[in-house]
Design an enzyme around this catalytic site. Structure first.
Site, PDB file in Angstrom:
ATOM      1  N   GLU A  47       0.821  -1.222   0.000  1.00 57.74           N
ATOM      2  CA  GLU A  47       0.000   0.000   0.000  1.00 57.74           C
ATOM      3  C   GLU A  47       0.854   1.270   0.000  1.00 57.74           C
ATOM      4  O   GLU A  47       0.464   2.275  -0.599  1.00 57.74           O
ATOM      5  CB  GLU A  47      -0.955   0.006   1.200  1.00 57.74           C
ATOM      6  N   HIS A 102     -11.194  -5.769   9.808  1.00 60.76           N
ATOM      7  CA  HIS A 102     -11.772  -5.537   8.471  1.00 60.76           C
ATOM      8  C   HIS A 102     -13.168  -4.942   8.522  1.00 60.76           C
ATOM      9  O   HIS A 102     -13.862  -4.922   7.517  1.00 60.76           O
ATOM     10  CB  HIS A 102     -11.858  -6.847   7.676  1.00 60.76           C
TER      11      HIS A 102
END
Lengths: 338, 344
Positions: free
Chosen positions: A60, A129
């Site tokens: 990322e 998540h």
């Protein structure tokens, strides 16, 4: 007008902007050959080629860094985070670099990039998540933060974000992303309608009244806007007329629209999916208290998630984030049980 | 080059063959100007009356790297570069106005970043300098994006990214290098290995002290050179860039060097004593100084006389003083600048 799902609206937005402007490209994990983790970019690799649909390693920091550099050099990258949770390893690139580059170099550079991905509480994905992280991005001067609640805004606001000359974080509402057209229409007629006009791209920083009412104002965004619309229907059965304001973007924040509504209803409930402590609802409530204190007939109520990492078991999970009954109860508190 | 920490004992081999005397004389002048610029910053910071606050990281001792590499780039054609917080020299090597750079360091309205960035955030968009960044290693993933934009447009330009040995222990550095090689983007990664990440030596921070070899795991081409010799730096970089233009790819270049001052202005002689000796600094200053090395080669070739040398040094001192005077005479940013430039 076409009636479509939220997820299809995202696809359309990306497609239209890539067709319109060759400087737009998509970069992220599994966006190409895998057809997109949530299929938002299905068929893109075939259509646009691997220069414009870039599959990356699970990196990322590298993805956001590529976006920043490419944007400074004049391209319009769209960096996909498989989930916005995964933006956290790259938070330094987002908060310390993308957000600050324009200011700390005295306006010499622009960073026209989009960081987008699914966000929010979703079924049993648990602690790492299933969360809404918008407050982290809202604390960064230099960023814009977009939180579409409807299919129309999923398309329109994403297009606006791509055309914007600043780094824009677009938090997509995963929980409602795949709801069918009927689900939207049941909540409110016309809610799944999306303008066909390829140049439909609303100004960022304009809230919207999605349902008019006279007794109490429900302020929210993203998934919580649909929760508020459901709550308004329940309140209607009890003879309470609720106005629903969808903020649409958190940065810039349009307070004029909710304040105008509160001037009329004299009562406000601010709803946010997750942690209330130091969250977005706290900022909005504070502004209401500072700017509309004398319009209020009752203290502003906040409805927020529990201050815990998201639990896995459904029995606990459902207690951890707000639902329409929580909103109804808060609205009734502002009406002193009327 | 020997592996591991830069060593003051490394000998400078005699310069063989002819060279472009005019160009290297220009490089020599640039190095002297950068040195004098940096050396005036230090007392101006201590004096406390020029508006210089915060951090101040000086480049003295490392000049041959910025000058030799930026001097090998074609900036009008779109080559570009990006740096870290020890960044004054990058702008000066690219030809930015020293007055504007000094005004930025002094926080003035006439500074290249309008006084909003300071010493660590010098930039010059017009000359392809995408700025200095304050987070160790933070500029490296951005360089990947600058290189990506060149590849995206199908150009033959290159991007240079300057960073120090400390950056190589940041995670984002490794994400960026892996992706750079994966996508074959034309970025020249320039490691300025001065032996210390602030006060921590290579030996105390790298499990493998042969730093350039760490990029072999990414299959990236690399080389290690003497960063103190402008001839070595410039000639090698010219070759590397020519190769990158022909067939776009990244390259990792380790330049062994040394910084004379502390990490930043807060790293005083007292704190420096915790990690290096005065003798070590003195050895580099007298035996491995990039300006002295260039001077010797130019004089031996008959390209520089003692009189020219003295004139260049005097001019550089005057230019540094003029830059500081320009900064001193410049206005502070006006209050209405506070909220400008947050958004485009």
């Amino acid at each position: 007008m076409a009636k479509i799902r939220y997820t299809d609206a995202l696809t359309l937005a990306l497609q239209e902007e890539m067709d319109r402007d060759e400087s737009v490209f998509i970069i992220g994990e599994e966006v190409g050959q895998y057809l997109g983790t949530l299929q938002v970019t299905k068929g893109f690799l075939e259509k646009y080629g691997k220069n414009r649909v870039v599959d990356t390693p699970i990196s990322e920091v590298g993805i956001i860094g590529t976006g920043i550099g490419a944007a400074m050099a004049g391209l319009r990258p769209v960096c996909e985070m498989m989930r916005m949770d995964f933006a956290l390893p790259a938070y330094d690139q987002i908060a310390q670099h993308a957000a600050k580059i324009r200011y700390m170099f005295g306006g010499q550079f622009k960073v026209p990039m989009v960081i987008r991905g699914p966000s929010g509480v979703v079924n049993q994905l648990s602690a790492q998540h299933s969360q809404a992280l918008e407050a982290l991005f809202c604390h960064c001067p230099g960023l814009k933060v977009v939180v579409p609640a409807t299919p129309a805004d999923a398309k329109g606001l994403l297009k606006s974000a791509i055309r914007d000359d600043n780094p824009v974080v677009v938090l997509e509402a995963l929980k409602i992303q795949f709801q069918k057209v009927d689900w939207w229409e049941e909540i409110q007629e016309g809610l799944s309608e999306v303008p066909d006009d390829p140049d439909f791209y609303p100004e960022l920083g304009k809230a919207k009244v999605l349902r008019e009412g006279t007794d109490v104002t429900l302020v929210g965004y993203s998934t919580m806007t649909t929760t508020n619309l459901r709550a308004a229907k329940l309140l209607e059965k009890d003879g309470i007329s609720a106005e629903v304001v969808d903020l649409r973007t958190l940065l810039p924040l349009d307070m004029a629209t909710p304040l105008a509504s509160i001037k009329k209803t004299h009562r406000a409930v601010v709803v946010q999916e997750q942690w209330g402590l130091y969250g977005c609802a706290a900022e909005i409530s504070a502004q209401i208290a500072e700017r509309a204190f004398y319009d209020l007939d009752a203290p502003v109520q906040r409805v927020t998630g529990a201050f815990v990492p998201m639990p896995y078991s459904r029995a606990l999970e459902t207690l951890a984030y707000p639902n329409e009954n929580d909103v109804v109860a808060a609205a009734k508190r502002t009406l002193y049980g009327k | 080059m020997a592996k591991g920490s830069p060593a003051a004992e490394a000998a400078t081999p005699p310069r063989k063959g002819t060279f472009d005397q005019e160009k290297y004389l220009r490089f020599y002048e640039q190095m002297v100007h950068i040195r004098e610029f940096e050396e005036i910053c230090e007392p101006a910071f201590r004096a406390g009356n020029h508006g210089i606050g915060g951090y101040l990281h000086l480049y003295s001792g490392e000049e041959a790297i910025a000058v030799g590499i930026i001097g090998a780039m074609d900036l009008p054609k779109g080559d570009c570069f990006i740096g870290h917080y020890r960044d004054h020299a990058y702008a000066l090597a690219a030809g930015s106005d020293p007055g504007q750079v000094m005004a930025e360091i002094c926080g003035k309205a006439t500074g290249c970043s309008k006084g909003k960035g300071g010493s660590m955030h010098i930039c010059d968009a017009e000359r392809g300098f995408y700025g200095g960044y304050g987070i160790v290693g933070g500029n490296v993933p951005i360089a990947l994006g600058l290189g990506w934009s060149i590849k995206y447009r199908g150009g033959d330009q290159v991007c240079a990214c300057f960073f120090g040995d400390g950056s190589m222990n940041q995670g984002g550095f490794h994400e960026a290098l892996n992706m750079a090689q994966l996508y074959k983007v034309p970025v020249l990664f320039v490691l300025e290995n001065n032996g210390y990440a602030m006060g921590t030596s290579i030996e105390r921070s790298h499990a493998n002290t042969d730093l350039a070899s760490r990029v072999e795991s990414y299959n990236m081409k690399h080389d290690t050179i003497d960063g103190q010799n402008i001839f070595t730096v410039h000639e090698r970089v010219q070759e590397i860039i020519a190769g990158m233009r022909k067939d776009p790819h990244p390259f990792f270049l380790e330049c062994k060097t040394y910084r004379y001052h502390g990490h930043g202005a807060a790293d005083t002689q007292v704190t420096q004593a915790t990690y290096r000796t005065k003798e070590e600094i003195e050895k580099w200053r007298t035996q491995r100084d990039p300006i002295l090395i260039a001077e010797k080669i130019l004089m031996e070739a008959g390209a520089l006389s003692q009189a020219d040398r003295d004139r260049i040094h005097a001019e550089a001192k005057d230019a540094a003083k003029a830059a500081l005077k320009f900064a001193d005479d410049s206005p502070n940013p006006s209050p209405d600048e506070l909220l400008k430039d947050v958004y485009a």
